[in-house]
Design an enzyme around this catalytic site. Sequence first.
Site, short mmCIF file in Angstrom:
data_model
loop_
_atom_site.label_atom_id
_atom_site.label_comp_id
_atom_site.label_asym_id
_atom_site.label_seq_id
_atom_site.Cartn_x
_atom_site.Cartn_y
_atom_site.Cartn_z
N LYS A 156 9.13 15.95 -7.63
CA LYS A 156 7.84 16.66 -7.52
C LYS A 156 7.84 17.85 -6.87
CE LYS A 156 6.64 12.78 -9.98
NZ LYS A 156 6.67 11.22 -10.03
N TRP A 212 0.99 3.90 -10.30
CA TRP A 212 2.57 3.70 -9.33
C TRP A 212 2.20 2.67 -8.30
CZ3 TRP A 212 6.27 5.24 -11.71
CH2 TRP A 212 6.01 6.74 -12.42
N ASP A 265 3.44 6.06 -0.51
CA ASP A 265 4.45 6.55 -1.59
C ASP A 265 3.67 8.07 -1.71
OD1 ASP A 265 5.13 7.73 -3.98
OD2 ASP A 265 4.51 6.09 -5.41
#
Length: 362
Positions: free
Chosen positions: A197, A104, A173
């Site tokens: 999530k 990511w 993030d």
Amino acid sequence: MKEKRIYNFNPGPAALPLPVLEEIRESFLNFGGSGMSVTEVSHRSAQFDEVINDAIERTKRLLKLDDKFRVLFIQGGASMQFCMIPMNFMKDGQSADYVNTGTWSTKAIKEAQIQGKTVNVVASSEDKDFSYIPKDIPFNSDAVYAHITSNNTIKGTQWASFPDTKGVPLISDMSSDIMSRAFDVNPFGFIYAGAQKNIGPAGVCMAIIREDMLEMVPDSVPSMLKYTTYSSKNSLYNTPPCFAIYTVQLVLKWLEETIGGLDKMEEINRKKADRLYSFIDSSDFYRGTAELESRSIMNITFRLPSEELEKSFVQKGLENDLGGLKGHRSVGGCRASIYNPTPPEAVETLVDFMKTFEKENG
Ligand SMILES: *Cc1c(COP(=O)(O)O)cnc(C)c1O
């Protein structure tokens, strides 16, 4: 066909708290006495105002945000933030620091570079297949921000504490660990998290922005890609993902009222992760892939002696009502994602299953 709900270790979209799903079912046809479903009411209605404002207030209380922080809801997932962040915060001639800790982070870096922005990758753990979080990072004092990925969903690593950037706004993030533990928000200029999530369903990204960061946003950025638009319109400039925000509101209510806040949540999460890691460490059959100090309490990644056995483990797991144990397609192996909603009983059941599988195959 499953007759009942299984223990769900999916990485995202992931398990939601059962009481939240039940409340959604209860309220689905007639939400808040409106005579309509939440999917049918206007986003300009008083009923929806209450939903979004309550979600914001609960976020502020849970994370102990003072008035200089704004909570925004944006579509396009965490991935949209990879491009919006450099677009909003980095002008020509300026540069930003990025720490590369996996898939990511790599994508976040790429999206800044695509725009011709100057990115300094000040540290990376790529040399050891992203199995650790770098230390002693030489952050640049003239960077406009420093970007990290607090939890690396795929590689199973997590920042145990956040780095000191000497006043440079930290951006993180937090898609796979937001609301999983208490932390000091003050060094952060911007935090973002795809909801699917830890805090809700797919379709919305929560963003938390410090007021002074709004002043960095250039006029030339299109309205829908500008943080100032979301901030000045309370995320209601256009039609927001109402149902996803409603679910986030209910998850936050569960966190506050049923769990009792982030300290409590963290205690539960650490116990769950310790249970799983200490079992893995005690076994010669299973092997954790992340370095000890960098281990994630959300995504537990491990290998078995062979790929054959890993495949069989995932399959047998599902037969035993334990779902989602397959590692990310890019890395293989196995992974148990144990986000906030995953109850301790699920972890206990998983450990029992792992013991049995080892006996039968070890
Ligand atoms: C899942 C994930 C993403 C991607 O999220 P989307 O909402 O699918 O764009 C980004 N960052 C992290 C850390 C993730 O876990």
